[in-house]
Design a protein around this motif. Structure first.
Motif, PDB file in Angstrom:
ATOM      1  N   MET A  79      84.588  97.622  -5.813  1.00  0.00           N
ATOM      2  CA  MET A  79      83.679  96.430  -5.269  1.00  0.00           C
ATOM      3  C   MET A  79      84.449  95.256  -4.579  1.00  0.00           C
ATOM      4  O   MET A  79      85.675  96.337  -4.451  1.00  0.00           O
ATOM      5  CB  MET A  79      83.234  95.861  -6.582  1.00  0.00           C
ATOM      6  N   ASP A  80      84.034  94.488  -4.080  1.00  0.00           N
ATOM      7  CA  ASP A  80      84.595  93.814  -3.341  1.00  0.00           C
ATOM      8  C   ASP A  80      84.385  92.441  -4.233  1.00  0.00           C
ATOM      9  O   ASP A  80      83.783  92.607  -4.871  1.00  0.00           O
ATOM     10  CB  ASP A  80      84.165  93.306  -1.944  1.00  0.00           C
ATOM     11  N   ASN A  81      85.214  91.588  -3.767  1.00  0.00           N
ATOM     12  CA  ASN A  81      85.281  90.328  -4.239  1.00  0.00           C
ATOM     13  C   ASN A  81      84.411  89.143  -3.970  1.00  0.00           C
ATOM     14  O   ASN A  81      83.398  88.559  -4.493  1.00  0.00           O
ATOM     15  CB  ASN A  81      86.776  88.830  -4.245  1.00  0.00           C
ATOM     16  N   ASN A  82      83.942  89.589  -2.732  1.00  0.00           N
ATOM     17  CA  ASN A  82      82.001  89.045  -2.314  1.00  0.00           C
ATOM     18  C   ASN A  82      81.665  89.909  -1.552  1.00  0.00           C
ATOM     19  O   ASN A  82      81.644  90.640  -0.420  1.00  0.00           O
ATOM     20  CB  ASN A  82      82.326  87.887  -1.267  1.00  0.00           C
ATOM     21  N   MET A  83      80.148  90.066  -2.488  1.00  0.00           N
ATOM     22  CA  MET A  83      79.608  91.751  -2.120  1.00  0.00           C
ATOM     23  C   MET A  83      78.106  90.515  -1.686  1.00  0.00           C
ATOM     24  O   MET A  83      77.867  89.628  -1.912  1.00  0.00           O
ATOM     25  CB  MET A  83      79.165  92.489  -3.243  1.00  0.00           C
ATOM     26  N   LYS A  84      77.513  91.634  -0.873  1.00  0.00           N
ATOM     27  CA  LYS A  84      76.471  90.907  -0.780  1.00  0.00           C
ATOM     28  C   LYS A  84      74.875  91.862  -1.121  1.00  0.00           C
ATOM     29  O   LYS A  84      74.885  93.038  -0.494  1.00  0.00           O
ATOM     30  CB  LYS A  84      76.090  90.545   0.596  1.00  0.00           C
ATOM     31  N   LEU A  85      74.181  91.900  -1.667  1.00  0.00           N
ATOM     32  CA  LEU A  85      72.614  92.382  -2.075  1.00  0.00           C
ATOM     33  C   LEU A  85      71.449  91.830  -0.890  1.00  0.00           C
ATOM     34  O   LEU A  85      71.301  91.115  -0.748  1.00  0.00           O
ATOM     35  CB  LEU A  85      71.670  92.804  -3.892  1.00  0.00           C
ATOM     36  N   GLN A  86      71.244  93.415  -0.211  1.00  0.00           N
ATOM     37  CA  GLN A  86      70.381  92.174   0.381  1.00  0.00           C
ATOM     38  C   GLN A  86      69.128  93.393   1.542  1.00  0.00           C
ATOM     39  O   GLN A  86      69.653  94.632   0.626  1.00  0.00           O
ATOM     40  CB  GLN A  86      70.728  91.885   2.172  1.00  0.00           C
ATOM     41  N   ILE A  87      68.323  93.315   1.798  1.00  0.00           N
ATOM     42  CA  ILE A  87      67.162  93.773   2.365  1.00  0.00           C
ATOM     43  C   ILE A  87      67.523  94.761   4.002  1.00  0.00           C
ATOM     44  O   ILE A  87      67.683  93.670   4.168  1.00  0.00           O
ATOM     45  CB  ILE A  87      65.896  93.449   2.630  1.00  0.00           C
ATOM     46  N   ASN A  88      67.756  96.461   4.062  1.00  0.00           N
ATOM     47  CA  ASN A  88      67.677  96.662   4.714  1.00  0.00           C
ATOM     48  C   ASN A  88      66.747  96.090   5.883  1.00  0.00           C
ATOM     49  O   ASN A  88      66.442  97.250   5.155  1.00  0.00           O
ATOM     50  CB  ASN A  88      68.548  97.994   5.054  1.00  0.00           C
ATOM     51  N   PRO A  89      66.578  95.897   6.769  1.00  0.00           N
ATOM     52  CA  PRO A  89      65.744  95.144   7.892  1.00  0.00           C
ATOM     53  C   PRO A  89      64.537  96.566   8.869  1.00  0.00           C
ATOM     54  O   PRO A  89      63.431  97.488   8.553  1.00  0.00           O
ATOM     55  CB  PRO A  89      66.002  95.063   8.961  1.00  0.00           C
ATOM     56  N   VAL A  90      65.623  97.819   8.322  1.00  0.00           N
ATOM     57  CA  VAL A  90      65.327  99.203   8.772  1.00  0.00           C
ATOM     58  C   VAL A  90      63.644  99.860   8.477  1.00  0.00           C
ATOM     59  O   VAL A  90      63.066 100.404   8.205  1.00  0.00           O
ATOM     60  CB  VAL A  90      66.168 100.188   9.634  1.00  0.00           C
ATOM     61  N   ASN A  91      64.849 100.155   6.837  1.00  0.00           N
ATOM     62  CA  ASN A  91      63.518 101.390   5.899  1.00  0.00           C
ATOM     63  C   ASN A  91      63.454 100.170   4.647  1.00  0.00           C
ATOM     64  O   ASN A  91      63.077 100.906   3.789  1.00  0.00           O
ATOM     65  CB  ASN A  91      64.544 102.559   5.272  1.00  0.00           C
ATOM     66  N   LYS A  92      63.737  99.173   4.645  1.00  0.00           N
ATOM     67  CA  LYS A  92      63.190  97.844   3.380  1.00  0.00           C
ATOM     68  C   LYS A  92      63.694  97.825   2.505  1.00  0.00           C
ATOM     69  O   LYS A  92      63.769  98.077   1.146  1.00  0.00           O
ATOM     70  CB  LYS A  92      61.580  97.860   3.470  1.00  0.00           C
TER      71      LYS A  92
END
Length: 116
Positions: A79-92
């Motif tokens: 892991m990283d100290n700062n991570m991001k969980l997001q939606i991939n705009p291409v495949n959702k």
């Protein structure tokens, strides 16, 4: 460590708001592993569980926009100290990225283990 969860990702996880979330690195270890043995094909997934369950296996906690998220103590090396969980705009699909290391998992599965 901190996990930023975008608004779109929060919407995808909304059905599990009353459950604990685990950030699981599926490496074949633990009772919720789908792999069943050590593998070089590990990746992260989100597992929703009944509150308080699997605390022995997922003993560490990181803060997030959704509240505390538990994980296996030794997987912080992935892991990283700062991570991001997001939606991939291409495949959702959900994707997990780190501030320093870039993409950690391109397709983060959501596993409903609330009946276990």
């Amino acid at each position: 460590m901190y996990l930023t969860v975008t608004t779109e990702a929060k919407e995808k996880l909304a059905p599990f708001a009353d459950f604990d979330l685990l950030l699981d690195y599926d490496d074949g270890v633990g009772p919720l592993s789908k792999t069943g043995s050590c593998t070089l094909d590990g990746g992260f997934r989100i597992i929703a569980v009944k509150p308080g369950t699997y605390a022995k296996d997922y003993s560490e906690t990181l803060d997030s926009d959704l509240g505390p998220v538990r994980y296996k103590d030794y997987t912080d090396m992935f892991m990283d100290n700062n991570m991001k969980l997001q939606i991939n705009p291409v495949n959702k699909l959900l994707k997990l990225s780190g501030n320093s290391s870039g993409e950690l998992t391109a397709s983060v599965a959501i596993v409903d283990a609330t009946n276990n």
